[in-house]
Design a protein around this motif. Structure first.
Motif, PDB file in Angstrom:
ATOM      1  N   HIS A   7     -16.212  34.893  26.745  1.00 41.91           N
ATOM      2  CA  HIS A   7     -15.571  36.072  27.326  1.00 41.91           C
ATOM      3  C   HIS A   7     -14.187  36.314  26.735  1.00 41.91           C
ATOM      4  O   HIS A   7     -13.330  35.431  26.744  1.00 41.91           O
ATOM      5  N   GLU A   8     -13.951  37.536  26.249  1.00 39.57           N
ATOM      6  CA  GLU A   8     -12.653  37.913  25.714  1.00 39.57           C
ATOM      7  C   GLU A   8     -11.650  38.097  26.856  1.00 39.57           C
ATOM      8  O   GLU A   8     -11.955  38.723  27.875  1.00 39.57           O
ATOM      9  N   LEU A   9     -10.460  37.526  26.689  1.00 44.44           N
ATOM     10  CA  LEU A   9      -9.429  37.614  27.720  1.00 44.44           C
ATOM     11  C   LEU A   9      -8.766  38.980  27.707  1.00 44.44           C
ATOM     12  O   LEU A   9      -8.489  39.527  26.650  1.00 44.44           O
ATOM     13  N   VAL A  10      -8.493  39.505  28.907  1.00 39.46           N
ATOM     14  CA  VAL A  10      -7.799  40.789  29.002  1.00 39.46           C
ATOM     15  C   VAL A  10      -6.440  40.659  29.688  1.00 39.46           C
ATOM     16  O   VAL A  10      -5.590  41.520  29.545  1.00 39.46           O
ATOM     17  N   LYS A  11      -6.229  39.569  30.442  1.00 41.31           N
ATOM     18  CA  LYS A  11      -4.963  39.380  31.162  1.00 41.31           C
ATOM     19  C   LYS A  11      -4.717  37.891  31.371  1.00 41.31           C
ATOM     20  O   LYS A  11      -5.643  37.135  31.655  1.00 41.31           O
ATOM     21  N   VAL A  12      -3.449  37.480  31.244  1.00 41.79           N
ATOM     22  CA  VAL A  12      -3.047  36.095  31.470  1.00 41.79           C
ATOM     23  C   VAL A  12      -1.816  36.110  32.357  1.00 41.79           C
ATOM     24  O   VAL A  12      -0.869  36.852  32.103  1.00 41.79           O
ATOM     25  N   LEU A  13      -1.808  35.297  33.418  1.00 41.25           N
ATOM     26  CA  LEU A  13      -0.658  35.174  34.326  1.00 41.25           C
ATOM     27  C   LEU A  13      -0.407  33.712  34.632  1.00 41.25           C
ATOM     28  O   LEU A  13      -1.359  32.948  34.797  1.00 41.25           O
ATOM     29  N   THR A  14       0.857  33.326  34.744  1.00 40.84           N
ATOM     30  CA  THR A  14       1.168  32.023  35.322  1.00 40.84           C
ATOM     31  C   THR A  14       1.387  32.246  36.802  1.00 40.84           C
ATOM     32  O   THR A  14       1.962  33.244  37.210  1.00 40.84           O
ATOM     33  N   MET A  15       0.892  31.343  37.605  1.00 36.76           N
ATOM     34  CA  MET A  15       0.997  31.466  39.061  1.00 36.76           C
ATOM     35  C   MET A  15       1.870  30.345  39.589  1.00 36.76           C
ATOM     36  O   MET A  15       1.874  29.248  39.034  1.00 36.76           O
ATOM     37  N   SER A  16       2.582  30.620  40.666  1.00 37.31           N
ATOM     38  CA  SER A  16       3.396  29.591  41.302  1.00 37.31           C
ATOM     39  C   SER A  16       2.490  28.562  41.947  1.00 37.31           C
ATOM     40  O   SER A  16       1.504  28.909  42.586  1.00 37.31           O
ATOM     41  N   SER A  17       2.847  27.320  41.791  1.00 38.05           N
ATOM     42  CA  SER A  17       2.061  26.241  42.358  1.00 38.05           C
ATOM     43  C   SER A  17       2.802  25.635  43.532  1.00 38.05           C
ATOM     44  O   SER A  17       4.006  25.429  43.483  1.00 38.05           O
ATOM     45  N   SER A  18       2.072  25.328  44.583  1.00 41.79           N
ATOM     46  CA  SER A  18       2.695  24.678  45.730  1.00 41.79           C
ATOM     47  C   SER A  18       2.664  23.156  45.561  1.00 41.79           C
ATOM     48  O   SER A  18       3.189  22.437  46.388  1.00 41.79           O
ATOM     49  N   ALA A  20       3.327  19.592  43.225  1.00 46.67           N
ATOM     50  CA  ALA A  20       4.262  19.074  42.223  1.00 46.67           C
ATOM     51  C   ALA A  20       3.593  19.134  40.863  1.00 46.67           C
ATOM     52  O   ALA A  20       2.394  18.942  40.729  1.00 46.67           O
ATOM     53  N   GLY A  21       4.358  19.442  39.854  1.00 49.07           N
ATOM     54  CA  GLY A  21       3.791  19.497  38.505  1.00 49.07           C
ATOM     55  C   GLY A  21       3.879  20.892  37.931  1.00 49.07           C
ATOM     56  O   GLY A  21       4.697  21.699  38.337  1.00 49.07           O
ATOM     57  N   SER A  22       2.995  21.176  36.989  1.00 47.52           N
ATOM     58  CA  SER A  22       3.065  22.442  36.272  1.00 47.52           C
ATOM     59  C   SER A  22       2.341  23.563  37.020  1.00 47.52           C
ATOM     60  O   SER A  22       1.458  23.324  37.833  1.00 47.52           O
ATOM     61  N   ASP A  23       2.749  24.786  36.721  1.00 47.61           N
ATOM     62  CA  ASP A  23       2.120  25.956  37.319  1.00 47.61           C
ATOM     63  C   ASP A  23       0.814  26.269  36.595  1.00 47.61           C
ATOM     64  O   ASP A  23       0.733  26.141  35.372  1.00 47.61           O
ATOM     65  N   PRO A  24      -0.202  26.697  37.317  1.00 48.05           N
ATOM     66  CA  PRO A  24      -1.475  27.018  36.667  1.00 48.05           C
ATOM     67  C   PRO A  24      -1.389  28.331  35.888  1.00 48.05           C
ATOM     68  O   PRO A  24      -0.572  29.197  36.175  1.00 48.05           O
ATOM     69  N   TRP A  28      -7.975  36.452  33.046  1.00 48.46           N
ATOM     70  CA  TRP A  28      -9.025  37.391  33.413  1.00 48.46           C
ATOM     71  C   TRP A  28      -9.783  37.812  32.168  1.00 48.46           C
ATOM     72  O   TRP A  28      -9.178  38.105  31.135  1.00 48.46           O
ATOM     73  N   SER A  29     -11.099  37.873  32.278  1.00 48.90           N
ATOM     74  CA  SER A  29     -11.919  38.529  31.267  1.00 48.90           C
ATOM     75  C   SER A  29     -12.513  39.751  31.967  1.00 48.90           C
ATOM     76  O   SER A  29     -12.252  39.986  33.151  1.00 48.90           O
ATOM     77  N   GLY A  30     -13.309  40.491  31.265  1.00 48.09           N
ATOM     78  CA  GLY A  30     -13.950  41.639  31.893  1.00 48.09           C
ATOM     79  C   GLY A  30     -14.988  41.250  32.925  1.00 48.09           C
ATOM     80  O   GLY A  30     -15.370  42.069  33.762  1.00 48.09           O
ATOM     81  N   ARG A  31     -15.415  39.984  32.906  1.00 47.01           N
ATOM     82  CA  ARG A  31     -16.482  39.545  33.804  1.00 47.01           C
ATOM     83  C   ARG A  31     -16.091  38.470  34.803  1.00 47.01           C
ATOM     84  O   ARG A  31     -16.727  38.326  35.846  1.00 47.01           O
ATOM     85  N   GLU A  32     -15.062  37.655  34.486  1.00 50.29           N
ATOM     86  CA  GLU A  32     -14.729  36.515  35.344  1.00 50.29           C
ATOM     87  C   GLU A  32     -13.229  36.229  35.310  1.00 50.29           C
ATOM     88  O   GLU A  32     -12.514  36.748  34.466  1.00 50.29           O
ATOM     89  N   VAL A  33     -12.800  35.364  36.241  1.00 46.40           N
ATOM     90  CA  VAL A  33     -11.416  34.891  36.277  1.00 46.40           C
ATOM     91  C   VAL A  33     -11.455  33.368  36.199  1.00 46.40           C
ATOM     92  O   VAL A  33     -12.247  32.722  36.889  1.00 46.40           O
ATOM     93  N   TRP A  34     -10.590  32.815  35.348  1.00 47.79           N
ATOM     94  CA  TRP A  34     -10.548  31.373  35.118  1.00 47.79           C
ATOM     95  C   TRP A  34      -9.152  30.856  35.395  1.00 47.79           C
ATOM     96  O   TRP A  34      -8.169  31.574  35.247  1.00 47.79           O
ATOM     97  N   ARG A  35      -9.065  29.579  35.761  1.00 49.24           N
ATOM     98  CA  ARG A  35      -7.792  28.909  36.029  1.00 49.24           C
ATOM     99  C   ARG A  35      -7.708  27.667  35.152  1.00 49.24           C
ATOM    100  O   ARG A  35      -8.685  26.937  35.023  1.00 49.24           O
TER     101      ARG A  35
END
Length: 172
Positions: A7-18, A20-24, A28-35
């Motif tokens: 799946h080709e990616l259309v959007k990438v975001l970093t999200m705040s994590s609750s 300890a450690g790094s943010d995920p 987004w692709s046209g069909r699914e969302v991955w973390r």
């Protein structure tokens, strides 16, 4: 081309994590969302499926706390942390469903003062002349607004000093 699986990616975001450690990183692709999350290349290279509802409207994706709001590929507005629930279904779903296919990549959104603003192209039109507004505090569609002259290309929310501001960029 950046891809997750096939799946080709259309959007990438970093999200705040609750945690300890790094943010995920959420993609987004046209069909699914991955973390993807982790602190090294090995763990970041392993995507985990978050939702079977991707987006064809990358500018509709906005951060909402530790989650996101977006127009999915079936033209429903979703909250990422609860992908089963389409918050637009039965309330305003007729309006996003009327967006012409060619206009889906050009649907912008912004989150401002607890409201999700989504600019759409109505059926049989060629520009984003309507804005749907979802109030995240009351979990309801606050209103919708139509302009006969403005053509909304981008929506942008920001904070300047102590003041929050929402900008509508138009081709007029």
């Amino acid at each position: 081309v950046n891809k997750v699986g096939t799946h080709e990616l259309v959007k990438v975001l970093t999200m705040s994590s609750s945690y300890a450690g790094s943010d995920p990183v959420v993609v987004w692709s046209g069909r699914e969302v991955w973390r993807m999350e982790g602190s090294d290349a090995s763990t970041l290279s392993r995507p985990y499926l978050v939702s079977r509802y991707g987006t064809r409207s990358p500018h509709s994706v906005v951060r909402f706390g530790a989650s996101a709001l977006y127009l999915d590929s079936s033209r429903q507005v979703r909250v990422l942390h609860d992908p089963r629930t389409a918050i637009s279904r039965t309330y305003v779903d007729d309006k996003p469903k009327g967006i012409p296919d060619a206009r889906l990549p050009h649907v912008p959104a912004a989150l401002f003062q607890d409201r999700y603003y989504l600019a759409i192209t109505p059926l049989a039109d060629t520009n984003n002349t309507q804005i749907l507004i979802f109030d995240t505090r009351t979990n309801g569609w606050f209103s919708d607004s139509t302009s006969s002259t403005a053509r909304f290309q981008r929506l942008f929310a920001t904070v300047e000093g102590e003041r929050e501001k929402l900008f509508f960029f138009s081709t007029n």
